[in-house]
Design a protein around this motif. Structure first.
Motif, short mmCIF file in Angstrom:
data_model
loop_
_atom_site.label_atom_id
_atom_site.label_comp_id
_atom_site.label_asym_id
_atom_site.label_seq_id
_atom_site.Cartn_x
_atom_site.Cartn_y
_atom_site.Cartn_z
N UNK A 69 0.71 -1.41 0.10
CA UNK A 69 0.04 0.05 0.24
C UNK A 69 0.94 1.30 -0.16
N UNK A 70 0.40 2.35 -0.85
CA UNK A 70 1.09 3.65 -0.65
C UNK A 70 -0.16 4.64 -0.61
N UNK A 71 0.16 5.46 0.29
CA UNK A 71 -0.90 6.35 0.47
C UNK A 71 -0.38 7.94 0.31
N UNK A 72 -1.28 8.78 -0.29
CA UNK A 72 -0.98 10.34 -0.42
C UNK A 72 -2.04 10.63 0.54
N UNK A 73 -1.51 11.98 1.30
CA UNK A 73 -2.55 12.51 2.35
C UNK A 73 -2.57 13.99 2.11
N UNK A 74 -3.26 14.74 2.98
CA UNK A 74 -3.31 16.03 3.20
C UNK A 74 -4.19 16.72 1.83
N UNK A 75 -4.98 15.90 0.77
CA UNK A 75 -5.44 16.34 -0.17
C UNK A 75 -6.41 17.55 -0.04
N UNK A 76 -7.15 17.41 1.25
CA UNK A 76 -8.09 18.40 1.67
C UNK A 76 -7.63 19.78 1.84
N UNK A 77 -6.13 19.79 2.08
CA UNK A 77 -5.22 21.01 2.20
C UNK A 77 -4.58 21.58 1.00
N UNK A 78 -4.48 20.98 0.07
CA UNK A 78 -4.03 21.42 -1.26
C UNK A 78 -2.75 22.36 -1.22
N UNK A 79 -1.85 22.17 -0.14
CA UNK A 79 -0.82 22.92 0.25
C UNK A 79 0.47 22.16 -0.10
N UNK A 80 1.57 22.83 0.80
CA UNK A 80 2.91 21.99 0.61
C UNK A 80 2.84 20.88 1.24
N UNK A 81 2.00 20.31 2.30
CA UNK A 81 1.85 19.13 2.84
C UNK A 81 1.38 18.29 1.70
N UNK A 82 0.49 18.55 0.94
CA UNK A 82 -0.06 17.62 -0.15
C UNK A 82 1.04 17.26 -1.13
N UNK A 83 1.77 18.18 -1.42
CA UNK A 83 3.18 18.03 -2.49
C UNK A 83 4.03 17.06 -1.91
N UNK A 84 4.33 17.58 -0.62
CA UNK A 84 5.18 16.54 0.06
C UNK A 84 4.88 15.07 0.01
N UNK A 85 3.32 15.03 0.45
CA UNK A 85 2.94 13.57 0.49
C UNK A 85 2.98 12.84 -0.86
N UNK A 86 2.63 13.58 -1.94
CA UNK A 86 2.50 13.04 -3.16
C UNK A 86 3.93 12.75 -3.65
N UNK A 87 5.00 13.60 -3.48
CA UNK A 87 6.56 13.20 -3.77
C UNK A 87 6.87 11.96 -3.13
N UNK A 88 6.31 11.76 -1.83
CA UNK A 88 6.90 10.54 -1.14
C UNK A 88 6.15 9.55 -1.64
N UNK A 89 4.88 9.45 -1.97
CA UNK A 89 4.21 8.40 -2.47
C UNK A 89 4.72 8.00 -3.77
N UNK A 90 5.16 9.11 -4.44
CA UNK A 90 5.81 8.64 -5.82
C UNK A 90 7.28 7.89 -5.70
N UNK A 91 8.14 8.45 -4.66
CA UNK A 91 9.25 7.74 -4.45
C UNK A 91 9.10 6.16 -3.84
N UNK A 92 7.78 5.86 -3.04
CA UNK A 92 7.55 4.61 -2.56
C UNK A 92 7.11 3.74 -3.86
N UNK A 93 6.34 4.56 -4.73
CA UNK A 93 5.92 3.57 -5.80
C UNK A 93 7.14 3.06 -6.44
N UNK A 94 7.95 4.07 -7.05
CA UNK A 94 9.18 3.78 -7.60
C UNK A 94 9.99 2.73 -7.00
#
Length: 86
Positions: free
Chosen positions: A39-64
């Protein structure tokens, strides 16, 4: 692979109902030959700020990393047919 939102720490009712209809404990995943779940999760979508961007970047690294690990399990070292990603 299923991309679904999480609401109050749970998946939408329609998706849960679908899973409840197709999964049989001790049979479904073993029958399909699935032994490991990842499982890989992306969080903080409800805030749409730097937390979301960091979470998406981390999720992408985990997927790779997961893809690399799974590909390494399928292909022996030195095999030139191993998939690559950019």
């Amino acid at each position: 692979m299923a991309g679904v939102p999480m609401y109050n720490v749970g998946v939408p009712a329609g998706f849960k109902a679908y899973i409840d209809n197709i999964v049989r404990v001790g049979r479904t995943f073993g029958y399909l030959g699935i032994e490991d779940l990842h499982g890989v999760a992306a969080e903080y979508d409800e805030f749409a700020d730097e937390r979301l961007q960091a979470s998406l970047a981390q999720a992408e690294r985990r997927i790779e990393a997961l893809v690399d690990n799974l590909a390494a399990e399928l292909d022996p070292p030195g095999d030139v047919t191993a998939p690559t990603h950019d």
